[in-house]
Design an enzyme around this catalytic site. Sequence first.
Site, PDB file in Angstrom:
ATOM      1  N   GLU A   1      -6.816   9.526  -1.840  1.00 59.40           N
ATOM      2  CA  GLU A   1      -5.632   8.988  -2.703  1.00 59.40           C
ATOM      3  C   GLU A   1      -5.248   7.705  -3.242  1.00 59.40           C
ATOM      4  OE1 GLU A   1      -4.658  11.849  -4.915  1.00 59.40           O
ATOM      5  OE2 GLU A   1      -6.778  12.686  -4.037  1.00 59.40           O
TER       6      GLU A   1
ATOM      7  N   ASP B   1     -13.897   7.122  -4.839  1.00 62.94           N
ATOM      8  CA  ASP B   1     -14.558   7.137  -3.473  1.00 62.94           C
ATOM      9  C   ASP B   1     -14.859   5.521  -2.672  1.00 62.94           C
ATOM     10  OD1 ASP B   1     -14.333  10.541  -4.073  1.00 62.94           O
ATOM     11  OD2 ASP B   1     -16.277  10.443  -4.879  1.00 62.94           O
TER      12      ASP B   1
END
Length: 291
Positions: A156, A226
């Site tokens: 995030e 990611d």
Amino acid sequence: MASSLAFTPLPTRGGWRRALAGACAALLLSGSLPPPARAQNNLPALGDSVSEDFGVGTERRLGDQIMREIRRDPDYADDPLLQDYLESLWQPLVAAARSRGEIDGDTTGRFAWEVFLVRDRSVNAFALPGGFVGVHLGLIAMTASSDELASVLAHELSHVTQRHIARSITNSRRQSLLSAAAMILGVIAAGRSGSADAANAVIAGGQAAAIQGQLNFSRDMEREADRIGFGLLTGAGFSPAGMAAMFEKLDQASRLNDSGSYPYLRSHPLTTERIGEARSRLGAAVRRNAR
């Protein structure tokens, strides 16, 4: 400009998190939103790096307005012990992002870099404009280690550092601060009923099918979060196994009928490619450490 935006108070105990996720999804859409009205194009040029119409200062002001409403809601969890635990994971990740140059001169002193708790049993976390990241208590309860939770925070945080919301708006060139704020206002108001159908009704007219009440980043942005998040995770001293373990846990959950308990899976859909890349990064990290 910020003072001209009036927000409806958030509903108590009733679906505002899903409504807010849907509102933020509106910021990320490119092709399905109608062009903003002519009056909405007269935004000040802030000279920021991503977009003149949605620069760093503008994004922070929007985030501040959203957070003012969130902090008034009973589901905003003000728990010192849990907040301290969350900060113990968050601050090393922010420090790693600074040392790696992911937090640049534009955002280092202008974004909030703030993590907060949401009193909800569902498994979810979300990024907001301006450097805010929310974490549901259900996500904390699901994780078996601090490394797993840190991997979600790193992901995030990477959405924030890479300015994925602003980048999506810039790429679409069909959205503005005012239309985004209006969407957030409308969806939050619809959340009063606690019904996903009510929220979807507000964003009907070509948008509901694309948003579906969820915060959907593009596939490329998910992969970027990611990759960068993995670097932040290891750079902050957490185990590289945390991200792969979390993906595997979420993948197992996605095979079940979760009845709405895992909104994170809908807002950040897993693919075999993302899971495979996480395992490959873990294998590479293990090989480097073994040398």
